[in-house]
Scaffold this motif. Sequence first.
Motif: not given
Length: 264
Positions: A112-116, A130-139
């Motif tokens: 789906d081209h999402d980086l999570v 810190w970043v929360h689990l499940g955060a979507r990461v911009p490519l």
Amino acid sequence: MPNPGGGMRAVITTLRVLETVAELQPVGVSAIARATAIPKSSVHRCLLTLREAEWLTTSSTDGTRWVLTGRALSVGIHAQAELGLREAALPTMRQLRDETHETIHLSSYGSDHDLVVIDRMDSDEPVRTWVHLGARVPLHASCSGRAILARLPDAEVERLLGRAAGKSGEGGELERFSETTPVDLAAVLDDLGRVRERGYATNDCAWRPGVGAVGAALVDPRGRPVGALAISVPVQRYDAERAGRLGPLAADAARRVSAGLPPA
């Protein structure tokens, strides 16, 4: 007055119906009610809700029986893939954290081209990122994302980023997160050439202000990117010299994890 407890019970009931359909499909309302001890009227409401959400549908051969949709099956496939990625990466993440004393992030990249972000090994330093689990990461704005893009053909990169630029609504520019975010497609493509040469990407507060990072792609046996490892560093401990020391460590760790991944 809203009833949070009632809302939670309704969610749990709906999930139980979903699980029962997954186990018994194709299955009718009466059988679901017997298996769950949920009243038939409640089962029927849950089924309609799940159909509206495109998680369930009626069987093509019997409209009274219910089955999972492709969306529900896709979630299961992704969960299994992410579990395998975590298991393969965990020992190396721990070693990398102990060696660098910085936070290590594991991200999953799918069809789906999402980086999570799916896992995190926290730094033992008092000041850490810190970043929360499940955060979507911009490519385009993250080192993990650009490490992923560097393993893709340019035509696919241009298609992905062109679509992202269209969604941003900024006159064709990519979304800006800070003053150092690359928002021009040509600039991102130029940087990907450097990422391919050295085997890792760097990030100087381009996604999250105050956070520097280096990252490398995880690839399956076909060479297709399936995720990324990143070393995330507070800006107080991050500069070009340290990025140059951490980058090869991230690239080597990513190679070791990739070597342990099973065929797709």
